[in-house]
Design a protein around this motif. Sequence first.
Motif, PDB file in Angstrom:
ATOM      1  N   ALA A 208       0.864  -1.184   0.000  1.00 33.67           N
ATOM      2  CA  ALA A 208       0.000   0.000   0.000  1.00 33.67           C
ATOM      3  C   ALA A 208       0.893   1.225   0.000  1.00 33.67           C
ATOM      4  N   CYS A 209       0.576   2.160  -0.894  1.00 37.21           N
ATOM      5  CA  CYS A 209       1.414   3.353  -1.006  1.00 37.21           C
ATOM      6  C   CYS A 209       0.640   4.584  -0.558  1.00 37.21           C
ATOM      7  N   LEU A 210       1.275   5.378   0.274  1.00 36.80           N
ATOM      8  CA  LEU A 210       0.659   6.627   0.703  1.00 36.80           C
ATOM      9  C   LEU A 210       1.489   7.781   0.173  1.00 36.80           C
ATOM     10  N   GLN A 227      -2.746  10.889 -12.448  1.00 34.84           N
ATOM     11  CA  GLN A 227      -1.551  11.241 -13.209  1.00 34.84           C
ATOM     12  C   GLN A 227      -0.723  12.334 -12.513  1.00 34.84           C
ATOM     13  N   TYR A 228      -0.545  12.120 -11.226  1.00 33.07           N
ATOM     14  CA  TYR A 228       0.345  12.920 -10.385  1.00 33.07           C
ATOM     15  C   TYR A 228      -0.154  14.321 -10.056  1.00 33.07           C
ATOM     16  N   ASP A 229      -1.426  14.584 -10.163  1.00 33.24           N
ATOM     17  CA  ASP A 229      -1.979  15.788  -9.566  1.00 33.24           C
ATOM     18  C   ASP A 229      -2.606  15.315  -8.258  1.00 33.24           C
ATOM     19  N   ASN A 255       6.845  11.135   0.035  1.00 31.50           N
ATOM     20  CA  ASN A 255       6.601  12.518   0.435  1.00 31.50           C
ATOM     21  C   ASN A 255       6.748  13.415  -0.778  1.00 31.50           C
ATOM     22  N   ILE A 256       5.630  13.761  -1.334  1.00 33.69           N
ATOM     23  CA  ILE A 256       5.719  14.498  -2.600  1.00 33.69           C
ATOM     24  C   ILE A 256       5.907  15.994  -2.388  1.00 33.69           C
ATOM     25  N   THR A 257       5.978  16.408  -1.113  1.00 36.15           N
ATOM     26  CA  THR A 257       6.362  17.808  -0.889  1.00 36.15           C
ATOM     27  C   THR A 257       7.775  17.900  -0.333  1.00 36.15           C
ATOM     28  N   ILE A 320      14.589   6.544  -3.796  1.00 40.84           N
ATOM     29  CA  ILE A 320      15.167   7.713  -4.476  1.00 40.84           C
ATOM     30  C   ILE A 320      14.595   7.805  -5.886  1.00 40.84           C
ATOM     31  N   GLY A 321      14.091   8.945  -6.247  1.00 42.85           N
ATOM     32  CA  GLY A 321      13.533   9.145  -7.587  1.00 42.85           C
ATOM     33  C   GLY A 321      14.454   9.987  -8.444  1.00 42.85           C
ATOM     34  N   SER A 322      14.222  11.289  -8.405  1.00 43.81           N
ATOM     35  CA  SER A 322      14.924  12.213  -9.308  1.00 43.81           C
ATOM     36  C   SER A 322      16.443  12.076  -9.222  1.00 43.81           C
ATOM     37  N   GLY A 421       4.223  18.304 -12.270  1.00 45.65           N
ATOM     38  CA  GLY A 421       5.516  18.935 -12.094  1.00 45.65           C
ATOM     39  C   GLY A 421       6.663  18.016 -12.433  1.00 45.65           C
ATOM     40  N   ARG A 422       6.627  17.418 -13.586  1.00 45.76           N
ATOM     41  CA  ARG A 422       7.706  16.495 -13.928  1.00 45.76           C
ATOM     42  C   ARG A 422       8.313  16.845 -15.279  1.00 45.76           C
ATOM     43  N   GLU A 423       9.619  16.712 -15.316  1.00 53.57           N
ATOM     44  CA  GLU A 423      10.335  17.045 -16.538  1.00 53.57           C
ATOM     45  C   GLU A 423      10.886  15.757 -17.158  1.00 53.57           C
ATOM     46  N   CYS A 451      -0.498   5.531 -16.448  1.00 55.04           N
ATOM     47  CA  CYS A 451      -1.467   4.627 -15.812  1.00 55.04           C
ATOM     48  C   CYS A 451      -1.871   5.090 -14.425  1.00 55.04           C
ATOM     49  N   ASP A 452      -1.052   5.917 -13.804  1.00 48.79           N
ATOM     50  CA  ASP A 452      -1.277   6.334 -12.417  1.00 48.79           C
ATOM     51  C   ASP A 452      -2.708   6.826 -12.209  1.00 48.79           C
ATOM     52  N   GLY A 453      -3.372   6.244 -11.239  1.00 52.11           N
ATOM     53  CA  GLY A 453      -4.713   6.696 -10.874  1.00 52.11           C
ATOM     54  C   GLY A 453      -5.804   6.361 -11.869  1.00 52.11           C
ATOM     55  N   ALA A 498       3.319  -5.848  -6.074  1.00 47.35           N
ATOM     56  CA  ALA A 498       2.451  -4.896  -6.771  1.00 47.35           C
ATOM     57  C   ALA A 498       1.981  -3.873  -5.752  1.00 47.35           C
ATOM     58  N   LEU A 499       2.051  -2.623  -6.166  1.00 50.50           N
ATOM     59  CA  LEU A 499       1.731  -1.523  -5.260  1.00 50.50           C
ATOM     60  C   LEU A 499       0.517  -0.767  -5.785  1.00 50.50           C
ATOM     61  N   ALA A 500      -0.328  -0.345  -4.868  1.00 53.68           N
ATOM     62  CA  ALA A 500      -1.469   0.476  -5.277  1.00 53.68           C
ATOM     63  C   ALA A 500      -1.725   1.535  -4.228  1.00 53.68           C
ATOM     64  N   ALA A 501      -2.357   2.586  -4.654  1.00 57.63           N
ATOM     65  CA  ALA A 501      -2.679   3.685  -3.750  1.00 57.63           C
ATOM     66  C   ALA A 501      -4.183   3.960  -3.797  1.00 57.63           C
ATOM     67  N   GLY A 502      -4.631   4.511  -4.909  1.00 58.03           N
ATOM     68  CA  GLY A 502      -6.004   5.010  -5.030  1.00 58.03           C
ATOM     69  C   GLY A 502      -7.088   4.019  -4.623  1.00 58.03           C
ATOM     70  N   ILE A 503      -7.018   2.804  -5.118  1.00 57.76           N
ATOM     71  CA  ILE A 503      -8.114   1.858  -4.821  1.00 57.76           C
ATOM     72  C   ILE A 503      -8.187   1.505  -3.343  1.00 57.76           C
TER      73      ILE A 503
HETATM   74  O1  1PR Z   1      12.237  12.460  -6.942  1.00 60.60           O
HETATM   75  O2  1PR Z   1      13.408  11.363  -5.078  1.00 60.60           O
HETATM   76  O3  1PR Z   1      12.089  13.392  -4.674  1.00 60.60           O
HETATM   77  O4  1PR Z   1      11.029  11.224  -5.197  1.00 60.60           O
HETATM   78  C1  1PR Z   1       9.752  11.660  -5.437  1.00 60.60           C
HETATM   79  C2  1PR Z   1       8.874  10.479  -5.264  1.00 60.60           C
HETATM   80  O5  1PR Z   1       7.561  10.969  -5.182  1.00 60.60           O
HETATM   81  C3  1PR Z   1       8.936   9.547  -6.447  1.00 60.60           C
HETATM   82  O6  1PR Z   1       8.873   8.223  -5.958  1.00 60.60           O
HETATM   83  C4  1PR Z   1       7.672   9.845  -7.227  1.00 60.60           C
HETATM   84  O7  1PR Z   1       7.102   8.645  -7.739  1.00 60.60           O
HETATM   85  C5  1PR Z   1       6.763  10.444  -6.207  1.00 60.60           C
HETATM   86  N1  1PR Z   1       5.957  11.555  -6.724  1.00 60.60           N
HETATM   87  C6  1PR Z   1       6.425  12.715  -7.151  1.00 60.60           C
HETATM   88  N2  1PR Z   1       5.393  13.538  -7.460  1.00 60.60           N
HETATM   89  C7  1PR Z   1       4.282  12.871  -7.226  1.00 60.60           C
HETATM   90  C8  1PR Z   1       2.919  13.385  -7.368  1.00 60.60           C
HETATM   91  O8  1PR Z   1       1.948  12.666  -7.175  1.00 60.60           O
HETATM   92  N3  1PR Z   1       2.802  14.648  -7.716  1.00 60.60           N
HETATM   93  N4  1PR Z   1       3.812  10.598  -6.512  1.00 60.60           N
HETATM   94  C9  1PR Z   1       4.635  11.603  -6.774  1.00 60.60           C
HETATM   95  C10 1PR Z   1       3.838   9.579  -7.374  1.00 60.60           C
HETATM   96  C11 1PR Z   1       2.955   7.560  -7.842  1.00 60.60           C
HETATM   97  C12 1PR Z   1       2.860   6.400  -7.014  1.00 60.60           C
HETATM   98  C13 1PR Z   1       1.409   5.995  -6.874  1.00 60.60           C
HETATM   99  C14 1PR Z   1       1.228   4.833  -7.794  1.00 60.60           C
HETATM  100  C15 1PR Z   1      -0.025   4.048  -7.559  1.00 60.60           C
HETATM  101  N5  1PR Z   1       2.871   8.713  -7.028  1.00 60.60           N
HETATM  102  O9  1PR Z   1       3.427   6.607  -5.798  1.00 60.60           O
HETATM  103  O10 1PR Z   1       1.195   5.707  -5.576  1.00 60.60           O
HETATM  104  O11 1PR Z   1       1.242   5.301  -9.124  1.00 60.60           O
HETATM  105  O12 1PR Z   1      -1.137   4.796  -7.771  1.00 60.60           O
HETATM  106  P1  1PR Z   1      -2.527   4.133  -8.162  1.00 60.60           P
HETATM  107  O13 1PR Z   1      -2.555   2.790  -7.524  1.00 60.60           O
HETATM  108  O14 1PR Z   1      -3.578   5.018  -7.545  1.00 60.60           O
HETATM  109  O15 1PR Z   1      -2.575   4.111  -9.643  1.00 60.60           O
HETATM  110  P2  1PR Z   1      12.238  12.192  -5.516  1.00 60.60           P
END
Ligand code: 1PR
Length: 527
Positions: A208-210, A227-229, A255-257, A320-322, A421-423, A451-453, A498-503
Amino acid sequence: TSSDSVVTLLDYGAGNVRSVRNAIRHLGFGIKDVQTPEDILNANRLIFPGVGAFAAAMDVLNKTGMAEALCAYIEKDRPFLGICLGLQLLFQSSEENGPGVVGRFDSSNGFRVPQIGWNALQITKDSEILDDVGDHHVYFVHSYRAMPSDDNKEWVSSTCNYGDNFIASVRRGNVHAVQFHPEKSGDVGLSVLRRFLHPKTNIPKVIACLDVRANDKGDLVVTKGDQYDVRNLGKPVELARQYYKEGADEISFLNITGFRDFPLGDLPMLQVLRLTSENVFVPLTVGGGIRDFTDANGRHYSSLEVASEYFRSGADKISIGSDAVYAAEDYLKTGVKTGKSSLEQISRVYGNQAVVVSIDPRRVYITHPNDVEFKAVRVTDLGPNGEEYAWYQCTVGILCFIVTFLFVHTATQSDKAVNGGREGRPIGAYELAKAVEDLGAGEILLNCIDCDGQGKGFDMDLIKLISDAVSIPVIASSGAGAVEHFSDVFRKTNASAALAAGIFHRKEVPIQSVKEHLYKEGIEVRI
Ligand code: 1PR
């Protein structure tokens, strides 16, 4: 279908093995029928469901040269599962003087012969394939049985009592045989087949992802966007506890902030970890903003210090992402491992298993795989202009404070140009995955922005590509919308979790339902 997911079946035509076939298919495997003795010798995994009469079966096997091939196959300790007569024939052919080992039940002591029904096993040694059987009953139908003796005691893994103690299963190395019918023994029987077909694999995990962010009051709230909003859903500590109780195998906090400011200033996140780890006893991962940082006063903090603080607060893994994207780009450009990237530093000190790399790619459709220098795949669903290929472009977070601020305060709907906010970066998910594996990542969290969300299922093309490319575990993420999406991803790709958040947050599909579904589908899960 890869050869790993095909099982060879020895059906010599003496009876009905349809249920065995169905059970194998139900467990996600294809079947190759033995036509010649060579097919036996070339098998990766062989199932021999013995049916019919003993002497007739032996006769056919001898005449066709199958008996000799079987002996050679078994002697080489190749994976074998004999069922019913398949166990008895094993005895007969392995013991010099067969007679006496396999004999007919004695009906004079009140037990009806044949034994047709359910019976329990006494498990006498570790057999791996019987691990789920325990006290459960399994189904037998037979008049003959093999008897335990001093000569065969090393082979016997379980016995059963029906008037006398007979051999219910044997095991030596990769060679297994059972007297009962796993294909007729319900879920427990399926688990026996499954354990034979998927030996010693990791049990797939449901995570489970928060996604959390700080609100105006400085509290961390769980958000889930499309899609990351982002939008708010609940409090992280409470939700994590609830998911733990419901059977989540791991919990991830992203932690997306975090990256709008220095993460160690982000005391709420540390507090969330401390509180969650007090009574959530599954692994916790935390990600977001893990990188080197110089604060307004010019003081430098290394990513290692940031990670250490997270570990001290209860995290088991950091994600670690970016920063991993930049590290991989540098590494691919120079071919040199500097040892200085956050990924390398943290994995050197805390071990690979403590470092997850989160990949956030978006799908870019192309007409031809040679159109780009990155690894492309043939897509299952064509692109908007009929494109047959795509590559997966990695992205990094940019200007997150401003973007998050805009989204939260103006509730702007998804803006594709910004897209959370992604490049986009000049590196593909495939190249990144291989590079970070080299640099010391212990696991990959594979998202997909498209696919997110969306709830339409994981991006199977992407997950297959990455989980086949690396040997570290890959967590499939983004897009789960139904329990079937989980069984699909474990069946059709080599994802380890497999990880999910929204559902989960929206309570559309509870974690228990996912686990129950996987179990029913014959996929092993932690219940
Ligand atoms: O780049 O090292 O600071 O890490 C940022 C981390 O935060 C990355 O892991 C990146 O995936 C995540 N992130 C950045 N911005 C957002 C945003 O939502 N604006 N969240 C964000 C990304 C995606 C998943 C989500 C799955 C499942 N979230 O975490 O939980 O896609 O979702 P679903 O089951 O609802 O489809 P850095």
